[in-house]
Design a protein around this motif. Structure first.
Motif, PDB file in Angstrom:
ATOM      1  N   GLY A 170      41.180  89.966  35.671  1.00 62.16           N
ATOM      2  CA  GLY A 170      40.957  88.543  35.413  1.00 62.16           C
ATOM      3  C   GLY A 170      40.940  88.159  33.951  1.00 62.16           C
ATOM      4  O   GLY A 170      41.024  86.981  33.618  1.00 62.16           O
ATOM      5  N   HIS A 199      41.501  84.275  36.746  1.00 63.36           N
ATOM      6  CA  HIS A 199      41.308  85.127  37.922  1.00 63.36           C
ATOM      7  C   HIS A 199      42.089  84.708  39.172  1.00 63.36           C
ATOM      8  O   HIS A 199      42.886  85.465  39.689  1.00 63.36           O
ATOM      9  CB  HIS A 199      39.822  85.147  38.324  1.00 63.36           C
ATOM     10  CG  HIS A 199      38.959  85.943  37.432  1.00 63.36           C
ATOM     11  ND1 HIS A 199      38.475  85.453  36.248  1.00 63.36           N
ATOM     12  CD2 HIS A 199      38.479  87.186  37.549  1.00 63.36           C
ATOM     13  CE1 HIS A 199      37.730  86.371  35.683  1.00 63.36           C
ATOM     14  NE2 HIS A 199      37.711  87.445  36.447  1.00 63.36           N
ATOM     15  N   HIS A 200      41.813  83.538  39.682  1.00 62.59           N
ATOM     16  CA  HIS A 200      42.323  83.149  40.993  1.00 62.59           C
ATOM     17  C   HIS A 200      43.754  82.636  40.965  1.00 62.59           C
ATOM     18  O   HIS A 200      44.421  82.637  42.001  1.00 62.59           O
ATOM     19  CB  HIS A 200      41.402  82.119  41.636  1.00 62.59           C
ATOM     20  CG  HIS A 200      40.005  82.642  41.808  1.00 62.59           C
ATOM     21  ND1 HIS A 200      39.691  83.639  42.709  1.00 62.59           N
ATOM     22  CD2 HIS A 200      38.850  82.346  41.167  1.00 62.59           C
ATOM     23  CE1 HIS A 200      38.408  83.926  42.626  1.00 62.59           C
ATOM     24  NE2 HIS A 200      37.874  83.160  41.694  1.00 62.59           N
ATOM     25  N   ASP A 201      44.225  82.220  39.790  1.00 68.47           N
ATOM     26  CA  ASP A 201      45.579  81.667  39.705  1.00 68.47           C
ATOM     27  C   ASP A 201      46.619  82.677  39.231  1.00 68.47           C
ATOM     28  O   ASP A 201      47.818  82.427  39.348  1.00 68.47           O
ATOM     29  CB  ASP A 201      45.584  80.448  38.786  1.00 68.47           C
ATOM     30  CG  ASP A 201      44.732  79.321  39.341  1.00 68.47           C
ATOM     31  OD1 ASP A 201      44.774  79.103  40.571  1.00 68.47           O
ATOM     32  OD2 ASP A 201      44.027  78.667  38.557  1.00 68.47           O
ATOM     33  N   ARG A 245      39.293  95.393  39.304  1.00 65.96           N
ATOM     34  CA  ARG A 245      39.292  93.987  39.724  1.00 65.96           C
ATOM     35  C   ARG A 245      38.122  93.784  40.666  1.00 65.96           C
ATOM     36  O   ARG A 245      37.624  94.728  41.280  1.00 65.96           O
ATOM     37  CB  ARG A 245      40.623  93.582  40.366  1.00 65.96           C
ATOM     38  CG  ARG A 245      40.798  93.997  41.824  1.00 65.96           C
ATOM     39  CD  ARG A 245      41.134  95.455  41.923  1.00 65.96           C
ATOM     40  NE  ARG A 245      41.592  95.827  43.232  1.00 65.96           N
ATOM     41  CZ  ARG A 245      40.869  96.563  44.076  1.00 65.96           C
ATOM     42  NH1 ARG A 245      39.665  96.940  43.778  1.00 65.96           N
ATOM     43  NH2 ARG A 245      41.362  96.899  45.253  1.00 65.96           N
ATOM     44  N   GLN A 291      36.184  91.400  43.896  1.00 68.15           N
ATOM     45  CA  GLN A 291      36.568  90.967  45.237  1.00 68.15           C
ATOM     46  C   GLN A 291      37.338  89.656  45.217  1.00 68.15           C
ATOM     47  O   GLN A 291      38.249  89.453  46.012  1.00 68.15           O
ATOM     48  CB  GLN A 291      35.346  90.854  46.144  1.00 68.15           C
ATOM     49  CG  GLN A 291      35.696  90.641  47.605  1.00 68.15           C
ATOM     50  CD  GLN A 291      36.526  91.781  48.193  1.00 68.15           C
ATOM     51  OE1 GLN A 291      36.181  92.950  48.035  1.00 68.15           O
ATOM     52  NE2 GLN A 291      37.625  91.455  48.864  1.00 68.15           N
ATOM     53  N   GLY A 292      37.011  88.765  44.287  1.00 69.61           N
ATOM     54  CA  GLY A 292      37.761  87.508  44.179  1.00 69.61           C
ATOM     55  C   GLY A 292      39.230  87.756  43.878  1.00 69.61           C
ATOM     56  O   GLY A 292      40.116  87.103  44.436  1.00 69.61           O
ATOM     57  N   ALA A 293      39.497  88.712  43.001  1.00 70.92           N
ATOM     58  CA  ALA A 293      40.886  89.061  42.680  1.00 70.92           C
ATOM     59  C   ALA A 293      41.571  89.696  43.882  1.00 70.92           C
ATOM     60  O   ALA A 293      42.732  89.393  44.168  1.00 70.92           O
ATOM     61  CB  ALA A 293      40.930  89.999  41.483  1.00 70.92           C
ATOM     62  N   ASN A 329      40.966  89.139  46.994  1.00 67.24           N
ATOM     63  CA  ASN A 329      41.257  88.041  47.926  1.00 67.24           C
ATOM     64  C   ASN A 329      42.453  87.216  47.464  1.00 67.24           C
ATOM     65  O   ASN A 329      43.320  86.858  48.271  1.00 67.24           O
ATOM     66  CB  ASN A 329      40.035  87.142  48.093  1.00 67.24           C
ATOM     67  CG  ASN A 329      38.865  87.862  48.732  1.00 67.24           C
ATOM     68  OD1 ASN A 329      38.999  88.930  49.318  1.00 67.24           O
ATOM     69  ND2 ASN A 329      37.682  87.277  48.580  1.00 67.24           N
ATOM     70  N   ALA A 330      42.507  86.895  46.161  1.00 66.54           N
ATOM     71  CA  ALA A 330      43.597  86.082  45.629  1.00 66.54           C
ATOM     72  C   ALA A 330      44.930  86.829  45.688  1.00 66.54           C
ATOM     73  O   ALA A 330      45.970  86.237  46.008  1.00 66.54           O
ATOM     74  CB  ALA A 330      43.277  85.659  44.197  1.00 66.54           C
ATOM     75  N   HIS A 338      31.819  81.582  37.176  1.00 64.98           N
ATOM     76  CA  HIS A 338      33.038  80.803  37.398  1.00 64.98           C
ATOM     77  C   HIS A 338      32.712  79.321  37.381  1.00 64.98           C
ATOM     78  O   HIS A 338      31.689  78.892  37.889  1.00 64.98           O
ATOM     79  CB  HIS A 338      33.689  81.156  38.745  1.00 64.98           C
ATOM     80  CG  HIS A 338      34.149  82.577  38.802  1.00 64.98           C
ATOM     81  ND1 HIS A 338      35.264  83.009  38.154  1.00 64.98           N
ATOM     82  CD2 HIS A 338      33.622  83.656  39.421  1.00 64.98           C
ATOM     83  CE1 HIS A 338      35.432  84.300  38.383  1.00 64.98           C
ATOM     84  NE2 HIS A 338      34.437  84.717  39.157  1.00 64.98           N
ATOM     85  N   ASP A 366      34.515  76.903  38.949  1.00 62.30           N
ATOM     86  CA  ASP A 366      35.529  76.414  39.899  1.00 62.30           C
ATOM     87  C   ASP A 366      35.105  75.092  40.472  1.00 62.30           C
ATOM     88  O   ASP A 366      34.034  74.804  40.795  1.00 62.30           O
ATOM     89  CB  ASP A 366      35.709  77.408  41.035  1.00 62.30           C
ATOM     90  CG  ASP A 366      36.238  78.734  40.518  1.00 62.30           C
ATOM     91  OD1 ASP A 366      36.867  79.430  41.306  1.00 62.30           O
ATOM     92  OD2 ASP A 366      36.028  79.060  39.352  1.00 62.30           O
TER      93      ASP A 366
END
Length: 118
Positions: A19, A47-49, A67, A69-71, A73-74, A116, A118
């Motif tokens: 991220g 991270h998510h984008d 990485r 867990q958010g990464a 998932n993304a 984050h 977000d």
């Protein structure tokens, strides 16, 4: 096929925090051989984008260090294959991955908390 590696421009190694990576090295591969490669910035994404950005570059597989867990998932949502736990020189990592001899960190998850907005 295109493969990307989280990339540390200063020393040519796999950058260890997905991220926060500022660069990727993108390799074009055909018949198990590297045809060419180029270093690209992160596009200003976080991270998510980042997975969507990589997908827009034609990347199918990402080799990376750690990485969270958010990464995970993304990356899954973007349809990218991931090979986590990579360490060392990025070019050698890709070569070893292609040969099937890549050694990896068995626990490549970030364990710290992120803030984050977000």
């Amino acid at each position: 096929m295109k493969v990307a590696v989280t990339y540390n421009k200063e020393d040519g190694t796999v950058f260890q925090h997905f991220g926060h990576t500022e660069n990727f090295k993108v390799y074009e591969i055909s018949n198990g051989e590297i045809l060419n490669s180029e270093v690209v910035g992160n596009g200003g994404f976080g991270h998510h984008d980042l997975p969507g950005y990589l997908k827009s570059l034609g990347v199918e597989t990402l080799l990376l260090g750690n990485r969270g867990q958010g990464a995970v998932n993304a990356l899954t949502a973007a349809g990218l294959k991931e090979v986590p736990g990579c360490v060392g020189n990025a070019d050698k990592v890709v070569e070893n991955w292609l040969k099937g001899t890549l050694l990896r960190n068995p626990n490549p998850m970030c364990q710290h908390k992120h803030e984050h907005k977000d």
